[in-house]
Design an enzyme around this catalytic site. Structure first.
Site, PDB file in Angstrom:
ATOM      1  N   ARG A  65       0.833  -1.201   0.000  1.00 25.45           N
ATOM      2  CA  ARG A  65       0.000   0.000   0.000  1.00 25.45           C
ATOM      3  C   ARG A  65       0.877   1.263   0.000  1.00 25.45           C
ATOM      4  NH1 ARG A  65      -5.383  -0.033   0.839  1.00 25.45           N
ATOM      5  NH2 ARG A  65      -5.695  -2.091   1.665  1.00 25.45           N
ATOM      6  N   HIS A 109     -18.945  10.057   0.116  1.00 28.23           N
ATOM      7  CA  HIS A 109     -19.243   8.730   0.652  1.00 28.23           C
ATOM      8  C   HIS A 109     -20.762   8.526   0.607  1.00 28.23           C
ATOM      9  CE1 HIS A 109     -18.664   5.110   2.987  1.00 28.23           C
ATOM     10  NE2 HIS A 109     -19.695   5.476   3.719  1.00 28.23           N
TER      11      HIS A 109
HETATM   12  C1  GAR Z   1     -20.507   6.686  -5.630  1.00 27.23           C
HETATM   13  O1  GAR Z   1     -21.759   6.311  -5.129  1.00 27.23           O
HETATM   14  C2  GAR Z   1     -19.591   7.104  -4.497  1.00 27.23           C
HETATM   15  O2  GAR Z   1     -20.258   7.783  -3.463  1.00 27.23           O
HETATM   16  C3  GAR Z   1     -19.084   5.775  -4.024  1.00 27.23           C
HETATM   17  O3  GAR Z   1     -18.878   5.014  -5.181  1.00 27.23           O
HETATM   18  C4  GAR Z   1     -19.763   5.475  -6.199  1.00 27.23           C
HETATM   19  C5  GAR Z   1     -18.941   5.825  -7.404  1.00 27.23           C
HETATM   20  O4  GAR Z   1     -19.746   6.114  -8.514  1.00 27.23           O
HETATM   21  N1  GAR Z   1     -17.893   5.922  -3.270  1.00 27.23           N
HETATM   22  C6  GAR Z   1     -17.530   5.098  -2.277  1.00 27.23           C
HETATM   23  O5  GAR Z   1     -18.186   4.126  -1.968  1.00 27.23           O
HETATM   24  C7  GAR Z   1     -16.219   5.460  -1.600  1.00 27.23           C
HETATM   25  N2  GAR Z   1     -16.000   4.599  -0.493  1.00 27.23           N
HETATM   26  P1  GAR Z   1     -19.144   6.909  -9.749  1.00 27.23           P
HETATM   27  O6  GAR Z   1     -17.861   6.168 -10.148  1.00 27.23           O
HETATM   28  O7  GAR Z   1     -20.180   6.800 -10.814  1.00 27.23           O
HETATM   29  O8  GAR Z   1     -18.883   8.315  -9.314  1.00 27.23           O
END
Ligand code: GAR
Length: 205
Positions: A65, A109
């Site tokens: 990481r 989030h």
């Molecule tokens: C979104 O819903 C975002 O809030 C979430 O992933 C999705 C991405 O969609 N993020 C997380 O879960 C971060 N832990 P996108 O690629 O279409 O923007």
């Protein structure tokens, strides 16, 4: 002109709404780059088509990481970012990485934090019986999904909802919430005091 670097891992719909808002509203900012940890992230094509530089730093190619985060940091810093935006970036970041971007690293989030940090937030909201769910924009700190909150949007949880229907309802809100919060940052309206975000809503800007 401020430089924004956006990190994605997949579809990139939040990145798209930020790019579109920056253009339509003529932000004093440029999207300097879209960077993915996955070469197959769908959002890279949208960025390409819009003339935004893209880069891939594939986490699979790094043994640790720390090594991945160091490489990612080098690529990001090549674009001299004033703000780094996590938009569906699905990697946990090391404390050293987070410290390097302290005060200029935002995340969205898909839950009403402090409820449901981590993954599978829509499933968790349904399982808990919550009547409201939503999304949160926050500054990133070393503790996962716990940094100072900039703004939230909520949606009702409706009878018959599945994780997919709920996720879709939340995503509509994310697409309003994230560009607005990023614009506040770009306009220097955000300050963090005692771990809480203050938004300057005066019209002097
Ligand atoms: C979104 O819903 C975002 O809030 C979430 O992933 C999705 C991405 O969609 N993020 C997380 O879960 C971060 N832990 P996108 O690629 O279409 O923007």
């Amino acid at each position: 002109m401020k430089n924004i670097v956006i990190l994605i891992s997949g579809r990139g719909s939040n990145m798209e709404t930020v790019v579109r808002a920056a253009q339509a509203e003529q932000w004093p900012a440029r999207i300097a780059a879209v960077i993915s940890n996955r070469p197959d992230a769908l959002g890279l094509a949208f960025a390409d088509e819009h003339g935004i530089p893209t880069a891939v730093v594939a986490n699979k190619e790094y043994p640790t990481r720390e090594a991945f985060d160091a490489a990612l940091r080098d690529v990001i810093d090549g674009y001299r970012p004033d703000l780094v935006v996590l938009a569906g970036f699905m990697r946990i970041l090391t404390p050293a990485f987070v410290a390097h971007y302290e005060g200029r690293l935002l995340n969205i989030h898909p839950s009403l934090l402090p409820h449901f940090p981590g993954l599978h937030t829509h499933e968790q909201a349904l399982a808990s019986g919550m009547k409201e769910h939503g999304a949160t924009v926050h500054f990133v700190t070393a503790e996962l999904d716990h940094g100072p909150m900039v703004d939230q949007a909520s949606v009702p949880v409706l009878p018959g909802d599945t994780a997919a229907t709920l996720a879709a309802r939340v995503l509509v809100q994310e697409h309003e919430l994230y560009p607005r919060a990023i614009r506040w940052f770009i306009e220097d309206r955000l300050t963090i005091e005692h771990g809480k975000v203050h938004v300057d809503h005066s019209t002097k800007h």
